[in-house]
Write a protein that holds these residues in place. Structure first.
Motif, PDB file in Angstrom:
ATOM      1  N   THR A 152      -2.045 -13.362  -0.160  1.00 43.33           N
ATOM      2  CA  THR A 152      -2.847 -14.548   0.148  1.00 43.33           C
ATOM      3  C   THR A 152      -4.279 -14.152   0.449  1.00 43.33           C
ATOM      4  N   ASN A 153      -4.452 -13.098   1.230  1.00 39.54           N
ATOM      5  CA  ASN A 153      -5.768 -12.514   1.493  1.00 39.54           C
ATOM      6  C   ASN A 153      -5.950 -11.348   0.524  1.00 39.54           C
ATOM      7  N   VAL A 154      -6.746 -11.574  -0.509  1.00 46.37           N
ATOM      8  CA  VAL A 154      -6.930 -10.556  -1.547  1.00 46.37           C
ATOM      9  C   VAL A 154      -7.472  -9.263  -0.965  1.00 46.37           C
ATOM     10  N   ASN A 155      -8.280  -9.347   0.069  1.00 42.85           N
ATOM     11  CA  ASN A 155      -8.910  -8.160   0.630  1.00 42.85           C
ATOM     12  C   ASN A 155      -7.932  -7.241   1.356  1.00 42.85           C
ATOM     13  N   GLU A 156      -6.676  -7.668   1.488  1.00 39.05           N
ATOM     14  CA  GLU A 156      -5.642  -6.822   2.091  1.00 39.05           C
ATOM     15  C   GLU A 156      -4.882  -6.004   1.053  1.00 39.05           C
ATOM     16  N   TYR A 157      -5.210  -6.200  -0.233  1.00 33.69           N
ATOM     17  CA  TYR A 157      -4.330  -5.648  -1.262  1.00 33.69           C
ATOM     18  C   TYR A 157      -4.346  -4.124  -1.331  1.00 33.69           C
ATOM     19  N   HIS A 158      -5.371  -3.494  -0.797  1.00 37.11           N
ATOM     20  CA  HIS A 158      -5.371  -2.035  -0.778  1.00 37.11           C
ATOM     21  C   HIS A 158      -4.172  -1.489  -0.005  1.00 37.11           C
ATOM     22  N   LYS A 159      -3.634  -2.294   0.912  1.00 34.82           N
ATOM     23  CA  LYS A 159      -2.450  -1.867   1.668  1.00 34.82           C
ATOM     24  C   LYS A 159      -1.214  -1.839   0.776  1.00 34.82           C
ATOM     25  N   VAL A 160      -1.164  -2.747  -0.210  1.00 32.06           N
ATOM     26  CA  VAL A 160      -0.065  -2.723  -1.181  1.00 32.06           C
ATOM     27  C   VAL A 160      -0.171  -1.482  -2.060  1.00 32.06           C
ATOM     28  N   VAL A 161      -1.397  -1.178  -2.493  1.00 32.20           N
ATOM     29  CA  VAL A 161      -1.621   0.036  -3.285  1.00 32.20           C
ATOM     30  C   VAL A 161      -1.227   1.269  -2.477  1.00 32.20           C
ATOM     31  N   GLU A 162      -1.580   1.271  -1.192  1.00 34.30           N
ATOM     32  CA  GLU A 162      -1.261   2.418  -0.336  1.00 34.30           C
ATOM     33  C   GLU A 162       0.246   2.580  -0.154  1.00 34.30           C
ATOM     34  N   ALA A 219       2.557   1.871  -2.093  1.00 32.89           N
ATOM     35  CA  ALA A 219       3.200   2.331  -3.328  1.00 32.89           C
ATOM     36  C   ALA A 219       2.954   3.807  -3.592  1.00 32.89           C
ATOM     37  N   GLY A 220       2.091   4.436  -2.824  1.00 33.62           N
ATOM     38  CA  GLY A 220       1.836   5.860  -2.986  1.00 33.62           C
ATOM     39  C   GLY A 220       1.181   6.166  -4.318  1.00 33.62           C
ATOM     40  N   LYS A 221       1.780   7.082  -5.069  1.00 32.53           N
ATOM     41  CA  LYS A 221       1.216   7.496  -6.354  1.00 32.53           C
ATOM     42  C   LYS A 221       1.648   6.603  -7.518  1.00 32.53           C
ATOM     43  N   ILE A 259       6.103   2.055 -12.406  1.00 31.05           N
ATOM     44  CA  ILE A 259       4.993   1.110 -12.297  1.00 31.05           C
ATOM     45  C   ILE A 259       5.475  -0.053 -11.433  1.00 31.05           C
ATOM     46  N   ILE A 260       4.606  -0.560 -10.600  1.00 29.62           N
ATOM     47  CA  ILE A 260       4.895  -1.751  -9.800  1.00 29.62           C
ATOM     48  C   ILE A 260       4.100  -2.926 -10.364  1.00 29.62           C
ATOM     49  N   LYS A 261       4.768  -4.064 -10.523  1.00 32.58           N
ATOM     50  CA  LYS A 261       4.115  -5.310 -10.924  1.00 32.58           C
ATOM     51  C   LYS A 261       4.364  -6.315  -9.806  1.00 32.58           C
ATOM     52  N   GLY A 278      10.330 -25.152  -7.272  1.00 33.38           N
ATOM     53  CA  GLY A 278       9.812 -24.340  -8.361  1.00 33.38           C
ATOM     54  C   GLY A 278       9.556 -22.905  -7.942  1.00 33.38           C
ATOM     55  N   TYR A 279       8.814 -22.234  -8.758  1.00 33.10           N
ATOM     56  CA  TYR A 279       8.572 -20.807  -8.622  1.00 33.10           C
ATOM     57  C   TYR A 279       7.388 -20.585  -7.699  1.00 33.10           C
ATOM     58  N   MET A 280       7.615 -20.690  -6.374  1.00 33.36           N
ATOM     59  CA  MET A 280       6.537 -20.619  -5.398  1.00 33.36           C
ATOM     60  C   MET A 280       6.497 -19.233  -4.763  1.00 33.36           C
ATOM     61  N   VAL A 281       5.398 -18.542  -4.990  1.00 33.58           N
ATOM     62  CA  VAL A 281       5.243 -17.179  -4.509  1.00 33.58           C
ATOM     63  C   VAL A 281       4.796 -17.172  -3.054  1.00 33.58           C
ATOM     64  N   ASP A 282       5.335 -16.264  -2.267  1.00 27.67           N
ATOM     65  CA  ASP A 282       4.931 -16.072  -0.879  1.00 27.67           C
ATOM     66  C   ASP A 282       3.979 -14.877  -0.837  1.00 27.67           C
ATOM     67  N   GLY A 283       2.727 -15.138  -0.516  1.00 27.09           N
ATOM     68  CA  GLY A 283       1.719 -14.081  -0.526  1.00 27.09           C
ATOM     69  C   GLY A 283       1.553 -13.358   0.790  1.00 27.09           C
ATOM     70  N   ALA A 284       2.539 -13.473   1.689  1.00 24.50           N
ATOM     71  CA  ALA A 284       2.422 -12.838   3.003  1.00 24.50           C
ATOM     72  C   ALA A 284       2.514 -11.314   2.867  1.00 24.50           C
ATOM     73  N   LEU A 285       1.511 -10.627   3.372  1.00 18.80           N
ATOM     74  CA  LEU A 285       1.455  -9.172   3.254  1.00 18.80           C
ATOM     75  C   LEU A 285       2.678  -8.503   3.872  1.00 18.80           C
ATOM     76  N   ASP A 286       3.117  -8.997   5.042  1.00 16.32           N
ATOM     77  CA  ASP A 286       4.227  -8.344   5.733  1.00 16.32           C
ATOM     78  C   ASP A 286       5.553  -8.494   5.007  1.00 16.32           C
ATOM     79  N   LYS A 287       5.619  -9.409   4.023  1.00 14.66           N
ATOM     80  CA  LYS A 287       6.819  -9.547   3.202  1.00 14.66           C
ATOM     81  C   LYS A 287       6.698  -8.759   1.899  1.00 14.66           C
ATOM     82  N   ILE A 288       5.479  -8.707   1.371  1.00 16.01           N
ATOM     83  CA  ILE A 288       5.262  -8.003   0.103  1.00 16.01           C
ATOM     84  C   ILE A 288       5.376  -6.496   0.290  1.00 16.01           C
ATOM     85  N   LEU A 289       4.822  -5.971   1.379  1.00 13.34           N
ATOM     86  CA  LEU A 289       4.799  -4.518   1.573  1.00 13.34           C
ATOM     87  C   LEU A 289       6.188  -3.879   1.543  1.00 13.34           C
ATOM     88  N   PRO A 290       7.166  -4.361   2.329  1.00 10.98           N
ATOM     89  CA  PRO A 290       8.470  -3.690   2.303  1.00 10.98           C
ATOM     90  C   PRO A 290       9.194  -3.815   0.961  1.00 10.98           C
TER      91      PRO A 290
END
Length: 276
Positions: A194-204, A206-208, A187-189, A163-175
């Motif tokens: 997996t660790n919600v507290n790391e999400y500021h790195k995704v925001v970073e 993406a820049g502006k 806009i990024i969607k 099924g539709y299984m999401v991989d929440g690994a930060l090192d895969k999401i960032l690139p």
């Protein structure tokens, strides 16, 4: 001109957006149809709660756009269809874009179009389809001042659970998020880490470019509200939730609860009051 359409998406005070995704019927999966068998009723129900936007396909956008008055939610239009979500995948996977996507979006009075950017283990051709889709739609979006939402999704291997299984690994999401920005996203969607507290790195990374978080599979009220609160605190510009709203026992109440967090910085306990 893109800014004018983006103004229809984002709340004028919080500068955030709650987009309810009801485009699941596009993907030919029976499980995705739960609670939206009657799509007109689903759209009308959610619209009464007043989210900022509702995400629909070209064939179903009329249910939103035909609602009377000027205060209905803004249309975000899905432009691509794929067959990558089933527990048992077909031998040939694809992601295809509708013809003349921006012209069709303009005809539907959409304020934004959305397209996927998949990363699926062992399926580089699907990633290639997605990139080709983006390369085609990007200049059209620029020509007609249509904001482009790109949805970078990192999948787990289908053999793990199916099924539709999401991989929440930060090192895969960032690139993948960064690639979406490099390809021209307005806009990024993206999926939560997996660790919600790391999400500021995704925001970073993406820049502006504003980052909106997907809801994923159905979870409890407390979990979805807690996660949403954490994501807002991590600096996201909004949320795009589907099943956690449309499959809820009270879609209007959960929408209002989520909007309380997104726009008014309510606590989780305060938001839960909408559900009591």
């Amino acid at each position: 001109m893109k800014k004018y359409r983006l103004n229809r998406l984002f709340n004028e005070k919080s500068n955030r957006c709650l987009n309810v995704a009801i485009d699941h019927g596009f993907f030919n999966e029976n499980i995705f149809l739960k609670s939206i068998e009657n799509l007109q009723l689903a759209v009308e129900t959610v619209a009464t709660a007043g989210p900022d936007a509702i995400q629909l396909t070209v064939g179903q956008a009329h249910y939103l756009q035909s609602l009377p008055g000027k205060n209905k939610p803004t249309l975000v239009m899905r432009t691509d269809v794929a067959n990558v979500y089933g527990k048992s995948l077909p031998s040939h996977l694809f992601s295809r874009m509708i013809s003349d996507p921006v012209a069709q979006a303009i005809n539907q009075d959409a304020a934004c179009v959305v397209v996927n950017l998949f990363q699926i283990p062992g399926q580089p051709k699907v990633s290639d389809h997605c990139i080709q889709n983006i390369l085609k739609i990007k200049p059209l979006c620029d020509r007609f001042s249509m904001p482009l939402m790109i949805e970078p999704l990192v999948f787990q291997s289908n053999e793990l659970e199916g099924g539709y299984m999401v991989d929440g690994a930060l090192d895969k999401i960032l690139p993948l998020v960064r690639q979406a920005v490099e390809l021209g996203a307005d806009i990024i969607k993206a999926d939560p880490t997996t660790n919600v507290n790391e999400y500021h790195k995704v925001v970073e990374i993406a820049g502006k470019i504003p980052v909106m978080v997907r809801g994923g599979g159905k979870v409890s009220d407390t979990e979805i509200l807690t996660r949403t609160k954490a994501m807002i605190e991590q600096g996201v510009s909004g949320i795009v939730y589907g099943r956690n709203i449309i499959q809820h026992r009270n879609p209007v109440a959960i929408t209002k609860a989520l909007m309380g967090i997104v726009h008014h910085d309510l606590t989780v306990d305060q938001a839960l009051e909408f559900l009591n």
